[in-house]
Design an enzyme around this catalytic site. Structure first.
Site, short mmCIF file in Angstrom:
data_model
loop_
_atom_site.label_atom_id
_atom_site.label_comp_id
_atom_site.label_asym_id
_atom_site.label_seq_id
_atom_site.Cartn_x
_atom_site.Cartn_y
_atom_site.Cartn_z
N SER A 248 0.81 -1.22 0.00
CA SER A 248 0.00 0.00 0.00
C SER A 248 0.85 1.27 0.00
CB SER A 248 -0.95 0.00 1.20
OG SER A 248 -0.23 -0.04 2.42
N LEU B 72 -5.41 -5.29 0.87
CA LEU B 72 -5.17 -5.75 -0.50
C LEU B 72 -6.46 -6.19 -1.16
CD1 LEU B 72 -3.32 -6.47 -2.85
CD2 LEU B 72 -2.87 -8.68 -1.73
N ASP C 10 -3.71 -15.77 -6.80
CA ASP C 10 -4.48 -16.51 -5.81
C ASP C 10 -5.75 -15.76 -5.42
OD1 ASP C 10 -2.64 -14.63 -4.82
OD2 ASP C 10 -2.76 -15.42 -2.80
N ASP D 66 5.73 -1.99 3.85
CA ASP D 66 6.30 -3.28 3.46
C ASP D 66 7.57 -3.04 2.66
OD1 ASP D 66 4.11 -4.49 4.60
OD2 ASP D 66 3.03 -4.73 2.72
N ASP E 140 7.21 -4.07 7.86
CA ASP E 140 7.19 -5.50 7.59
C ASP E 140 8.28 -5.85 6.58
OD1 ASP E 140 5.04 -5.98 9.29
OD2 ASP E 140 3.56 -5.61 7.72
N ASP F 145 1.63 1.14 8.32
CA ASP F 145 2.75 0.23 8.11
C ASP F 145 3.38 0.43 6.74
OD1 ASP F 145 1.08 -1.10 6.27
OD2 ASP F 145 0.39 -2.51 7.78
#
Length: 314
Positions: A56, A191, A236, A73, A124, A71
């Protein structure tokens, strides 16, 4: 009926991370990268980490949660695995590198290493490896399971293509994420809401109408097929493991949001009452509107509130 476009534009600004916090996160990111590179240079010199901000933050859809946290990533990539260590071991090496960097405990999660900061954010660190048989797509380390082909760069590229058609997509994604953050109760992840917005965006000059119509389109699509497929390797379905309770919870919350959004946009004349309908689903951060009808407002009070001086306000 009540036009709350201005309130939504203000809400969008309020969801954004402050520049001060962004600067702190970037400083922390650079520190982590330096610490990780130094660790591997000293203890595992045959492994050379590289990095890529993803998720994000990269897509500019990150929001401040209702707890005033956010957060980032930052993927840790390796081009080879000369010692043929397991994904869990490679993750643990990254964890060893950053242990003690803050006063908080570094957490070894299933798909990443999480470093918490008292300034109200966490970073993360998912770990990736390029397999010799897979030249383009990296493999994500999954704790106690193995390697999984996963390409977050593709997701960023797909989102970049989608937002070229409408910059409004950024704001709609933020509103949807704020809704899930406010409700919680195992609502879909950010997501998932990003992908649902990409696939079902119904643009309009007004954000309140665009959000209402996008919610309706999301519900229609999920009633036809309750799936949320990632438009990137490995493609997925995020909803694949949702049990009936979690699925029903989301669909019930979605139906309730649509009902109140429809009432606010199509039926309610009083702006304060309409804003209270939106707050039921977006929380108290959503601005309260004046206690009057739109026709009572003077022309100058309808002037859009977004200005050029506001960063990241798309």
């Amino acid at each position: 009926m009540a036009n709350l476009n201005n309130q939504f534009l203000q809400f969008n600004i309020d969801l954004l991370i402050t520049q001060t916090k962004r600067d702190r996160m970037m400083t922390s990111r650079e520190h982590l990268r330096t610490v990780i590179k130094d660790y591997f240079s000293k203890y595992h010199p045959s492994y050379t980490p590289t990095f890529y901000i993803q998720g994000s933050y990269k897509m500019n859809t990150v929001i401040r949660t209702k707890d005033d946290t956010c957060d980032l990533d930052d993927g840790v990539y390796f081009k080879s695995n000369p010692d043929n260590v397991s994904p869990t071991v490679l993750q643990s090496w990254v964890k060893n590198a950053v242990d003690g960097i803050t006063n908080s405990t570094v957490i070894h999660k299933k798909k990443c290493i999480t470093v918490d900061y008292k300034a109200g954010y966490n970073i993360d660190l998912p770990v990736y490896l390029f397999d010799s048989d897979v030249e383009y797509h990296p493999n994500l380390a999954v704790k106690n399971e193995g390697w999984r082909v996963d390409d977050p760069k593709e997701m960023v590229e797909e989102f970049s293509k989608a937002k070229k058609s409408s910059s409004q997509l950024l704001r709609i994604v933020r509103y949807l994420k704020a809704w899930c953050d406010y409700k919680r109760e195992k609502m879909p992840c950010g997501l998932a809401m990003t992908i649902l917005a990409m696939n079902n965006l119904v643009s309009h000059d007004r954000d309140d109408i665009a959000l209402k119509n996008t919610l309706i389109q999301i519900e229609r699509s999920l009633k036809l097929s309750f799936k949320c497929r990632v438009p990137a390797t490995p493609y997925d379905n995020i909803f694949e493991n949702y049990d009936e309770h979690r699925r029903a919870n989301f669909m019930t919350n979605l139906a309730s949001f649509i009902a109140d959004a429809t009432k606010a946009v199509e039926e309610e004349k009083n702006m304060r009452v309409a804003s209270e309908l939106w707050r039921k689903h977006l929380g108290s951060r959503f601005p309260l509107a004046p206690n009057e009808t739109e026709s009572q407002l003077s022309k100058d009070r309808l002037t859009p509130i977004i200005g050029k001086s506001k960063p990241y306000a798309e």
